[in-house]
Design a protein around this motif. Structure first.
Motif, PDB file in Angstrom:
ATOM      1  N   THR A  72       9.150  -7.610   4.518  1.00  0.00           N
ATOM      2  CA  THR A  72       7.855  -8.247   4.346  1.00  0.00           C
ATOM      3  C   THR A  72       6.981  -7.873   5.540  1.00  0.00           C
ATOM      4  N   PHE A  73       5.795  -7.346   5.245  1.00  0.00           N
ATOM      5  CA  PHE A  73       4.879  -6.888   6.275  1.00  0.00           C
ATOM      6  C   PHE A  73       3.550  -7.620   6.196  1.00  0.00           C
ATOM      7  N   ASP A  74       2.974  -7.908   7.357  1.00  0.00           N
ATOM      8  CA  ASP A  74       1.557  -8.247   7.438  1.00  0.00           C
ATOM      9  C   ASP A  74       0.855  -6.910   7.600  1.00  0.00           C
ATOM     10  N   VAL A  75      -0.104  -6.612   6.719  1.00  0.00           N
ATOM     11  CA  VAL A  75      -0.765  -5.317   6.707  1.00  0.00           C
ATOM     12  C   VAL A  75      -2.252  -5.508   7.007  1.00  0.00           C
ATOM     13  N   THR A  76      -2.729  -4.781   8.009  1.00  0.00           N
ATOM     14  CA  THR A  76      -4.149  -4.778   8.339  1.00  0.00           C
ATOM     15  C   THR A  76      -4.719  -3.431   7.914  1.00  0.00           C
ATOM     16  N   THR A  77      -5.772  -3.469   7.110  1.00  0.00           N
ATOM     17  CA  THR A  77      -6.407  -2.249   6.626  1.00  0.00           C
ATOM     18  C   THR A  77      -7.816  -2.172   7.194  1.00  0.00           C
ATOM     19  N   LEU A  78      -8.110  -1.041   7.842  1.00  0.00           N
ATOM     20  CA  LEU A  78      -9.432  -0.792   8.388  1.00  0.00           C
ATOM     21  C   LEU A  78     -10.046   0.352   7.591  1.00  0.00           C
ATOM     22  N   ARG A  79     -11.155   0.080   6.925  1.00  0.00           N
ATOM     23  CA  ARG A  79     -11.821   1.095   6.101  1.00  0.00           C
ATOM     24  C   ARG A  79     -13.215   1.354   6.670  1.00  0.00           C
ATOM     25  N   SER A  80     -13.503   2.635   6.912  1.00  0.00           N
ATOM     26  CA  SER A  80     -14.824   3.032   7.362  1.00  0.00           C
ATOM     27  C   SER A  80     -15.761   3.033   6.167  1.00  0.00           C
ATOM     28  N   LEU A  81     -16.849   2.295   6.268  1.00  0.00           N
ATOM     29  CA  LEU A  81     -17.834   2.261   5.192  1.00  0.00           C
ATOM     30  C   LEU A  81     -18.678   3.531   5.198  1.00  0.00           C
ATOM     31  N   VAL A  82     -18.619   4.285   6.296  1.00  0.00           N
ATOM     32  CA  VAL A  82     -19.383   5.529   6.409  1.00  0.00           C
ATOM     33  C   VAL A  82     -18.610   6.689   5.798  1.00  0.00           C
ATOM     34  N   THR A  83     -17.347   6.860   6.197  1.00  0.00           N
ATOM     35  CA  THR A  83     -16.559   8.017   5.751  1.00  0.00           C
ATOM     36  C   THR A  83     -15.608   7.695   4.606  1.00  0.00           C
ATOM     37  N   GLY A  84     -15.302   6.418   4.390  1.00  0.00           N
ATOM     38  CA  GLY A  84     -14.337   6.034   3.370  1.00  0.00           C
ATOM     39  C   GLY A  84     -12.900   6.141   3.852  1.00  0.00           C
ATOM     40  N   GLU A  85     -12.706   6.619   5.079  1.00  0.00           N
ATOM     41  CA  GLU A  85     -11.353   6.753   5.636  1.00  0.00           C
ATOM     42  C   GLU A  85     -10.718   5.379   5.799  1.00  0.00           C
ATOM     43  N   GLU A  86      -9.413   5.338   5.552  1.00  0.00           N
ATOM     44  CA  GLU A  86      -8.685   4.076   5.610  1.00  0.00           C
ATOM     45  C   GLU A  86      -7.472   4.220   6.508  1.00  0.00           C
ATOM     46  N   ARG A  87      -7.283   3.255   7.399  1.00  0.00           N
ATOM     47  CA  ARG A  87      -6.095   3.213   8.256  1.00  0.00           C
ATOM     48  C   ARG A  87      -5.408   1.871   8.056  1.00  0.00           C
ATOM     49  N   ARG A  88      -4.072   1.944   7.925  1.00  0.00           N
ATOM     50  CA  ARG A  88      -3.290   0.722   7.720  1.00  0.00           C
ATOM     51  C   ARG A  88      -2.301   0.571   8.866  1.00  0.00           C
ATOM     52  N   SER A  89      -2.171  -0.649   9.350  1.00  0.00           N
ATOM     53  CA  SER A  89      -1.145  -0.929  10.353  1.00  0.00           C
ATOM     54  C   SER A  89      -0.257  -2.042   9.820  1.00  0.00           C
ATOM     55  N   TYR A  90       1.044  -1.902  10.109  1.00  0.00           N
ATOM     56  CA  TYR A  90       2.056  -2.799   9.566  1.00  0.00           C
ATOM     57  C   TYR A  90       2.750  -3.566  10.683  1.00  0.00           C
ATOM     58  N   VAL A  91       3.022  -4.834  10.414  1.00  0.00           N
ATOM     59  CA  VAL A  91       3.832  -5.667  11.308  1.00  0.00           C
ATOM     60  C   VAL A  91       4.937  -6.283  10.451  1.00  0.00           C
ATOM     61  N   LEU A  92       6.183  -5.988  10.802  1.00  0.00           N
ATOM     62  CA  LEU A  92       7.327  -6.538  10.072  1.00  0.00           C
ATOM     63  C   LEU A  92       7.494  -8.008  10.429  1.00  0.00           C
ATOM     64  N   VAL A  93       7.452  -8.881   9.402  1.00  0.00           N
ATOM     65  CA  VAL A  93       7.566 -10.319   9.633  1.00  0.00           C
ATOM     66  C   VAL A  93       8.764 -10.941   8.924  1.00  0.00           C
ATOM     67  N   GLY A  94       9.430 -10.173   8.033  1.00  0.00           N
ATOM     68  CA  GLY A  94      10.596 -10.687   7.320  1.00  0.00           C
ATOM     69  C   GLY A  94      11.479  -9.544   6.875  1.00  0.00           C
ATOM     70  N   LEU A  95      12.793  -9.787   6.846  1.00  0.00           N
ATOM     71  CA  LEU A  95      13.740  -8.738   6.498  1.00  0.00           C
ATOM     72  C   LEU A  95      14.963  -9.355   5.843  1.00  0.00           C
ATOM     73  N   ALA A  96      15.406  -8.763   4.737  1.00  0.00           N
ATOM     74  CA  ALA A  96      16.608  -9.223   4.037  1.00  0.00           C
ATOM     75  C   ALA A  96      17.329  -8.015   3.450  1.00  0.00           C
ATOM     76  N   LEU A  97      18.637  -8.104   3.370  1.00  0.00           N
ATOM     77  CA  LEU A  97      19.405  -7.030   2.745  1.00  0.00           C
ATOM     78  C   LEU A  97      19.109  -7.010   1.254  1.00  0.00           C
ATOM     79  N   THR A  98      19.037  -5.811   0.698  1.00  0.00           N
ATOM     80  CA  THR A  98      18.835  -5.621  -0.732  1.00  0.00           C
ATOM     81  C   THR A  98      20.169  -5.221  -1.328  1.00  0.00           C
ATOM     82  N   GLU A  99      20.499  -5.815  -2.441  1.00  0.00           N
ATOM     83  CA  GLU A  99      21.757  -5.461  -3.088  1.00  0.00           C
ATOM     84  C   GLU A  99      21.712  -4.005  -3.499  1.00  0.00           C
TER      85      GLU A  99
END
Length: 105
Positions: A72-99
């Motif tokens: 589980t990640f908190d995701v911050t997305t920064l989008r330039s309204l001029v160029t349309g470029e998008e950058r995403r940064s992730y912070v892990l806030v939860g983790l569980a084993l998957t079967e």
């Protein structure tokens, strides 16, 4: 405290960018784990996510290393309204084993 020119520059930059925050749950293989830098890499079917880890999870990372996990990640997305470029940064806030599926014999 900002001077008038710095405040104007900051206001202009904020006006040209849109910042959104969301939470995402991804399933993948936990590869790189660094308890020194508080960072992980999660390989999903489509991409490799590099993320910072909240301090509370760092001591638990070793038990998930090289395993299939649901992250589980908190995701911050920064989008330039001029160029349309998008950058995403992730912070892990939860983790569980998957079967993992049973191997076919």
């Amino acid at each position: 405290m900002l001077n008038k020119a710095a405040a104007r520059a900051l206001s202009d930059a904020l006006g040209r960018n849109r910042l959104t925050e969301d939470q995402e749950v991804l399933v993948g293989h936990l590869g790189t784990v660094s308890d020194i830098r508080n960072r992980i890499e999660l390989q999903t079917q489509d991409e490799i996510i590099s993320a910072r880890v909240v301090d509370e999870l760092v001591p638990q990372l070793a038990q998930y290393y090289s395993r299939s996990v649901t992250a589980t990640f908190d995701v911050t997305t920064l989008r330039s309204l001029v160029t349309g470029e998008e950058r995403r940064s992730y912070v892990l806030v939860g983790l569980a084993l998957t079967e993992e599926p049973e191997p076919l014999i």
